[in-house]
Design a protein around this motif. Structure first.
Motif, PDB file in Angstrom:
ATOM      1  N   UNK A   1       0.839  -1.213  -0.050  1.00 55.18           N
ATOM      2  CA  UNK A   1       0.093  -0.014   0.027  1.00 55.18           C
ATOM      3  C   UNK A   1       0.926   1.123  -0.036  1.00 55.18           C
ATOM      4  N   UNK A   2       0.765   2.243  -1.117  1.00 56.20           N
ATOM      5  CA  UNK A   2       1.627   3.160  -1.214  1.00 56.20           C
ATOM      6  C   UNK A   2       0.610   4.459  -1.050  1.00 56.20           C
ATOM      7  N   UNK A   3       1.229   5.277  -0.163  1.00 55.59           N
ATOM      8  CA  UNK A   3       0.372   6.640   0.067  1.00 55.59           C
ATOM      9  C   UNK A   3       1.170   7.786  -0.147  1.00 55.59           C
TER      10      UNK A   3
ATOM     11  N   UNK B   1      -4.463   7.461   7.737  1.00 55.58           N
ATOM     12  CA  UNK B   1      -4.370   6.447   8.552  1.00 55.58           C
ATOM     13  C   UNK B   1      -5.686   5.617   8.604  1.00 55.58           C
ATOM     14  N   UNK B   2      -7.109   6.146   8.604  1.00 57.22           N
ATOM     15  CA  UNK B   2      -8.337   5.421   8.541  1.00 57.22           C
ATOM     16  C   UNK B   2      -8.332   4.384   7.367  1.00 57.22           C
ATOM     17  N   UNK B   3      -7.849   4.880   6.114  1.00 53.93           N
ATOM     18  CA  UNK B   3      -7.597   4.034   5.048  1.00 53.93           C
ATOM     19  C   UNK B   3      -6.696   3.031   5.240  1.00 53.93           C
ATOM     20  N   UNK B   4      -5.347   3.166   5.896  1.00 51.33           N
ATOM     21  CA  UNK B   4      -4.443   2.291   5.940  1.00 51.33           C
ATOM     22  C   UNK B   4      -5.021   1.197   6.904  1.00 51.33           C
ATOM     23  N   UNK B   5      -5.723   1.684   8.155  1.00 49.15           N
ATOM     24  CA  UNK B   5      -6.022   0.795   9.054  1.00 49.15           C
ATOM     25  C   UNK B   5      -7.182  -0.391   8.576  1.00 49.15           C
ATOM     26  N   UNK B   6      -8.171   0.430   7.589  1.00 45.23           N
ATOM     27  CA  UNK B   6      -9.186  -0.551   6.979  1.00 45.23           C
ATOM     28  C   UNK B   6      -8.453  -1.665   6.208  1.00 45.23           C
ATOM     29  N   UNK B   7      -7.740  -1.113   5.390  1.00 43.26           N
ATOM     30  CA  UNK B   7      -7.001  -2.149   4.317  1.00 43.26           C
ATOM     31  C   UNK B   7      -6.135  -3.151   5.128  1.00 43.26           C
TER      32      UNK B   7
ATOM     33  N   UNK C   1     -12.986   7.072   3.433  1.00 45.37           N
ATOM     34  CA  UNK C   1     -11.550   6.538   3.115  1.00 45.37           C
ATOM     35  C   UNK C   1     -11.458   4.952   3.890  1.00 45.37           C
ATOM     36  N   UNK C   2     -12.076   4.697   4.889  1.00 45.32           N
ATOM     37  CA  UNK C   2     -12.022   3.311   5.455  1.00 45.32           C
ATOM     38  C   UNK C   2     -12.855   2.412   4.388  1.00 45.32           C
ATOM     39  N   UNK C   3     -13.876   2.908   3.798  1.00 46.66           N
ATOM     40  CA  UNK C   3     -14.295   2.074   2.818  1.00 46.66           C
ATOM     41  C   UNK C   3     -13.624   1.758   1.558  1.00 46.66           C
ATOM     42  N   UNK C   4     -12.867   2.948   1.143  1.00 48.86           N
ATOM     43  CA  UNK C   4     -12.128   2.811  -0.099  1.00 48.86           C
ATOM     44  C   UNK C   4     -11.025   1.892   0.218  1.00 48.86           C
ATOM     45  N   UNK C   5     -10.317   2.137   1.338  1.00 52.96           N
ATOM     46  CA  UNK C   5      -9.424   1.014   1.632  1.00 52.96           C
ATOM     47  C   UNK C   5      -9.736  -0.403   1.770  1.00 52.96           C
ATOM     48  N   UNK C   6     -10.922  -0.832   2.316  1.00 52.16           N
ATOM     49  CA  UNK C   6     -11.415  -2.161   2.378  1.00 52.16           C
ATOM     50  C   UNK C   6     -11.815  -2.654   0.704  1.00 52.16           C
TER      51      UNK C   6
END
Length: 316
Positions: free
Chosen positions: A65-67, A76-82, A282-287
């Motif tokens: 995962x590259x941000x 961070x919410x995206x990373x955590x969900x992913x 963001x979280x939904x996008x990561x998942x």
């Protein structure tokens, strides 16, 4: 004694191949069976041999995962969900930060291509030409960027930008500044295109700017000189920096200038005034990005954004 895959199969009452698929391709196993196998494996203390599995299947069960900037509270919410989505599918997720540098992004993708089964790129800064070339080396899922031939997860920032500008015009603002993000940013272009479609408002574009508080602070003087009464900022960090910069120039928000951000990060809710913003999923996008990458689905999905009205906007 070391617990083997055969021990798990015997205790679960299933074939060895079913246990193997539960860990290597869980989407191919019935949900009830998968749950039973995982429970038994946990009780017995079984841990799959990743190295052996990689030799057999050709898959590492590692993802990258590259941000663009891990210090930005948007990520961070995206990373955590992913990360949670990857673990649920028995994958490891490695996170890397490009610090907004396209060259670093290319180097990381090349390095990851030898170690992972696929890469999630979030808000990439490289050109489409570069990304399309790199996509030949490793599977991609791209968040917040359209890329030919790659699965994409878009947060509909254009819709959110329209809602934000319409909110300002509804309050009576007729001259609004758009404080843009970095040059070449897909998100910044989407925001501008959508904002320009709103009728009854004169849009003043100020940018490009760094997508940080410092970038917003540095734009404050240009915002004051523009004579606008409302501002839509590229993101919440830019908005927070802008509010601070305007304050140093003797302007109050929202009494003198209304400010809207984009992202709905925690600092925006704690800022004074509390920031009106466009909430990004963001979280939904990561998942979703992890799911598309593991399933190898080349789909384009757009997630809804919404306006959150707080204290940083008012009638001019």
């Amino acid at each position: 004694m070391t617990v083997t895959i055969r021990d798990v199969a015997r205790a679960s009452g299933v074939h060895v191949s079913t246990v193997s698929r539960t860990f290597s391709a869980p989407h191919m196993v019935n949900a009830a069976t998968r749950s039973r196998v995982l429970t038994v494996a946990e009780e017995l203390g079984y841990r799959p041999n990743r190295a052996a599995r990689a030799l057999t299947t050709g898959r590492t069960h590692n993802l990258g995962l590259i941000v663009a900037d891990i210090a930005n509270p948007f990520f961070p919410p995206l990373i955590k969900a992913a990360h949670a989505a990857a673990r649920q599918r028995d994958y490891h997720l490695f996170v890397a930060d490009t610090d907004e540098e396209p060259a670093a992004e290319e180097e990381l993708i090349q390095a990851f291509s030898k170690q992972v089964d696929g890469v999630v790129l979030c808000s990439p800064r490289s050109s489409n030409k570069v990304l399309e070339r790199l996509a030949e080396r490793v599977p991609f899922v791209v968040i917040n960027r359209r890329l030919r031939g790659a699965a994409t997860v878009l947060m509909d920032v254009g819709h959110g930008a329209r809602l934000a500008v319409e909110h300002l015009t509804g309050l009576g603002h007729r001259r609004v500044a758009l404080v843009t993000g970095p040059a070449g940013s897909w998100t910044s272009d989407e925001i501008r295109t959508a904002a320009e479609q709103v009728r009854g408002v004169e849009l003043v574009v100020i940018g490009p700017n760094a997508p940080t508080e410092r970038g917003g602070f540095g734009a404050a003087e240009r915002v004051r000189e523009s004579g606008v009464t409302g501002v839509l900022a590229y993101n919440d960090l830019v908005a927070i920096g802008l509010i601070e910069g305007l304050g140093d120039l003797g302007l109050e928000v929202p009494a003198d200038v209304s400010v809207v951000g984009i992202d709905d990060i925690v600092p925006g809710r704690l800022n004074r005034p509390k920031l009106t913003t466009v909430a990004m999923p963001t979280a939904a996008a990561g998942r979703l990005a992890v799911d598309l990458l593991i399933q190898e689905v080349a789909a384009t999905t757009s997630l809804e954004t919404r306006l959150v009205v707080r204290d940083s906007t008012a009638a001019p």
